[in-house]
Design an enzyme around this catalytic site. Structure first.
Site, PDB file in Angstrom:
ATOM      1  N   HIS A 125       0.820  -1.226   0.000  1.00  0.00           N
ATOM      2  CA  HIS A 125       0.000   0.000   0.000  1.00  0.00           C
ATOM      3  C   HIS A 125       0.848   1.268   0.000  1.00  0.00           C
ATOM      4  O   HIS A 125       0.306   2.361   0.136  1.00  0.00           O
ATOM      5  CB  HIS A 125      -0.964   0.010   1.201  1.00  0.00           C
ATOM      6  CG  HIS A 125      -2.056  -1.008   1.087  1.00  0.00           C
ATOM      7  ND1 HIS A 125      -2.835  -1.401   2.148  1.00  0.00           N
ATOM      8  CD2 HIS A 125      -2.501  -1.708   0.014  1.00  0.00           C
ATOM      9  CE1 HIS A 125      -3.709  -2.314   1.722  1.00  0.00           C
ATOM     10  NE2 HIS A 125      -3.517  -2.517   0.447  1.00  0.00           N
ATOM     11  N   CYS A 136       4.923  17.161 -12.399  1.00  0.00           N
ATOM     12  CA  CYS A 136       6.204  16.814 -13.043  1.00  0.00           C
ATOM     13  C   CYS A 136       6.644  15.379 -12.754  1.00  0.00           C
ATOM     14  O   CYS A 136       7.594  14.888 -13.353  1.00  0.00           O
ATOM     15  CB  CYS A 136       7.298  17.804 -12.649  1.00  0.00           C
ATOM     16  SG  CYS A 136       7.877  17.608 -10.942  1.00  0.00           S
ATOM     17  N   GLY A 210      -1.922  -9.398  12.618  1.00  0.00           N
ATOM     18  CA  GLY A 210      -2.470  -8.057  12.796  1.00  0.00           C
ATOM     19  C   GLY A 210      -3.214  -7.516  11.607  1.00  0.00           C
ATOM     20  O   GLY A 210      -3.225  -6.303  11.389  1.00  0.00           O
TER      21      GLY A 210
HETATM   22  P1  OAD Z   1      -7.533  -3.515  10.238  1.00  0.00           P
HETATM   23  O1  OAD Z   1      -7.734  -2.330  11.116  1.00  0.00           O
HETATM   24  O2  OAD Z   1      -8.623  -3.861   9.283  1.00  0.00           O
HETATM   25  O3  OAD Z   1      -7.295  -4.813  11.141  1.00  0.00           O
HETATM   26  C1  OAD Z   1      -6.370  -4.814  12.212  1.00  0.00           C
HETATM   27  C2  OAD Z   1      -6.366  -6.212  12.801  1.00  0.00           C
HETATM   28  O4  OAD Z   1      -5.355  -6.271  13.794  1.00  0.00           O
HETATM   29  C3  OAD Z   1      -7.681  -6.619  13.468  1.00  0.00           C
HETATM   30  O5  OAD Z   1      -8.083  -7.892  12.990  1.00  0.00           O
HETATM   31  C4  OAD Z   1      -7.325  -6.672  14.967  1.00  0.00           C
HETATM   32  O6  OAD Z   1      -8.045  -7.699  15.653  1.00  0.00           O
HETATM   33  C5  OAD Z   1      -5.846  -6.983  14.920  1.00  0.00           C
HETATM   34  N1  OAD Z   1      -5.062  -6.519  16.072  1.00  0.00           N
HETATM   35  C6  OAD Z   1      -5.270  -5.430  16.858  1.00  0.00           C
HETATM   36  N2  OAD Z   1      -4.289  -5.306  17.768  1.00  0.00           N
HETATM   37  C7  OAD Z   1      -3.433  -6.345  17.564  1.00  0.00           C
HETATM   38  C8  OAD Z   1      -2.210  -6.768  18.179  1.00  0.00           C
HETATM   39  N3  OAD Z   1      -1.667  -6.095  19.189  1.00  0.00           N
HETATM   40  N4  OAD Z   1      -1.610  -7.872  17.682  1.00  0.00           N
HETATM   41  C9  OAD Z   1      -2.143  -8.571  16.647  1.00  0.00           C
HETATM   42  N5  OAD Z   1      -3.285  -8.214  16.028  1.00  0.00           N
HETATM   43  C10 OAD Z   1      -3.926  -7.118  16.478  1.00  0.00           C
HETATM   44  O7  OAD Z   1      -6.126  -3.299   9.502  1.00  0.00           O
HETATM   45  P2  OAD Z   1      -5.572  -3.961   8.146  1.00  0.00           P
HETATM   46  O8  OAD Z   1      -5.978  -5.383   8.044  1.00  0.00           O
HETATM   47  O9  OAD Z   1      -4.152  -3.609   8.079  1.00  0.00           O
HETATM   48  O10 OAD Z   1      -5.554   0.261   3.382  1.00  0.00           O
HETATM   49  O11 OAD Z   1      -6.367  -3.113   7.071  1.00  0.00           O
HETATM   50  C11 OAD Z   1      -6.043  -3.309   5.716  1.00  0.00           C
HETATM   51  C12 OAD Z   1      -6.087  -2.024   4.955  1.00  0.00           C
HETATM   52  O12 OAD Z   1      -7.358  -1.391   5.133  1.00  0.00           O
HETATM   53  C13 OAD Z   1      -5.098  -0.954   5.373  1.00  0.00           C
HETATM   54  O13 OAD Z   1      -3.819  -1.147   4.832  1.00  0.00           O
HETATM   55  C14 OAD Z   1      -5.722   0.273   4.816  1.00  0.00           C
HETATM   56  C15 OAD Z   1      -7.163   0.037   5.172  1.00  0.00           C
HETATM   57  O14 OAD Z   1      -8.092   0.611   4.308  1.00  0.00           O
HETATM   58  C16 OAD Z   1      -5.216   1.375   2.722  1.00  0.00           C
HETATM   59  O15 OAD Z   1      -5.038   2.433   3.272  1.00  0.00           O
HETATM   60  C17 OAD Z   1      -5.066   1.213   1.237  1.00  0.00           C
END
Ligand code: OAD
Length: 272
Positions: A125, A136, A210
């Site tokens: 991303h 430019c 995560g």
């Molecule tokens: P999310 O916010 O969708 O998910 C975060 C995940 O991390 C959840 O399933 C939580 O349960 C888990 N979580 C929280 N704390 C944690 C910890 N300490 N250890 C392990 N897991 C934990 O985030 P992403 O999956 O990264 O895209 O979201 C994907 C994309 O959606 C992002 O990159 C962004 C967003 O739209 C863009 O900006 C293009």
């Protein structure tokens, strides 16, 4: 952290692992103080506010009202610039040192993996510290006090945030963030690397950590590895799309489980 115990069956399954793929999302940076996107306290948590943020972070808003896109982006970049890598990031860098072959596919734009020492990173991303001029085409960067990478030609994030406006290139054009916005394609070169390093010949072990695993290009490497008989692990306190088919779902925080996995892999390769 240090007393976190992996199941004995996982210890056994980790024996003989030489190649590793790790897939990360916002949850790995939660313990560094960066908000996640979905779920409690996430950037999209409040449905209306979340929809507004998604709208602001879209290709069509960037074209129509770049200041609005940048104000939303500054929320994300502002949290990143104040954050440092945690034990989960460090453990992933350690796993890379131990493995014969390693790749890290991250959806995060916060730069924390590289700061922790990860090298073979596919930041699918993009990177919130990089910008590209929409006129430019020249690239530039924000100063990053975390790395000491400061130069006069770079942009000052604090000043840009205070102005609340899209930063501009010396040519007068508006800069865009070097991140994938909603409604945009993923970069082809990174997709090609994802295929080559995760799908064409899946590593012995693939870990998803995560991430809510909302996107097919995040789910697919896990599915391909599982169906090729490779070891798959999910680390997430909550269940997700992939929890039912991974070999091990560790319901713990990244900063607890990853150091234990790194230690188990390092014990097998004491030369590292
Ligand atoms: P999310 O916010 O969708 O998910 C975060 C995940 O991390 C959840 O399933 C939580 O349960 C888990 N979580 C929280 N704390 C944690 C910890 N300490 N250890 C392990 N897991 C934990 O985030 P992403 O999956 O990264 O895209 O979201 C994907 C994309 O959606 C992002 O990159 C962004 C967003 O739209 C863009 O900006 C293009």
């Amino acid at each position: 952290m240090g007393d976190f115990e992996l199941p004995q069956s996982l210890h056994l399954a980790l024996r003989g692992v030489r190649s590793v793929g790790v897939i990360t999302g916002a949850g790995i940076s939660a313990e560094s103080g960066i908000p996640t996107y979905r779920g409690k306290g996430g950037i999209y948590d409040d449905p209306q506010e979340g929809d507004r943020t998604i709208e602001a972070l879209s290709a069509h808003t960037l074209a129509a009202d770049p200041d609005r896109t940048w104000r939303a982006l500054f929320q994300i970049a502002g949290a990143a610039v104040a954050a440092l890598p945690n034990e989960g990031h460090a453990a992933i860098a350690k796993i890379e040192d131990t493995a014969d072959r390693f790749v890290l596919l991250t959806q995060n734009v916060d730069g924390l993996h590289r700061l922790a020492g990860s090298r073979n990173v596919i930041d699918i991303h993009g990177d919130a510290f990089e910008v590209i001029c929409t006129v430019c085409g020249k690239a530039n960067q924000f100063n990053d006090p975390r790395t000491g990478a400061m130069a006069p030609q770079r942009l000052d994030m604090q000043a840009c945030m205070a102005a609340g406006k899209a930063p501009r290139c010396p040519c007068g054009g508006v800069y865009r963030p070097a991140v994938v916005l909603f409604g945009e394609m993923l970069p082809e070169d990174k997709i090609a690397r994802l295929y080559a390093e995760l799908l064409d010949s899946p590593p012995d072990l693939v870990i998803s950590v995560g991430t809510s695993a909302m996107f097919p290009y995040i789910v697919q490497p896990m599915l391909v590895a599982a169906s090729a008989g490779k070891l798959t692990i999910e680390i997430n306190p909550e269940p997700t799309e992939i929890s039912d088919f991974v070999a091990f779902h560790i319901k713990a925080k990244a900063g607890q489980a990853l150091p234990a996995i790194a230690a188990a892999l390092t014990d097998q390769h004491p030369e590292h």
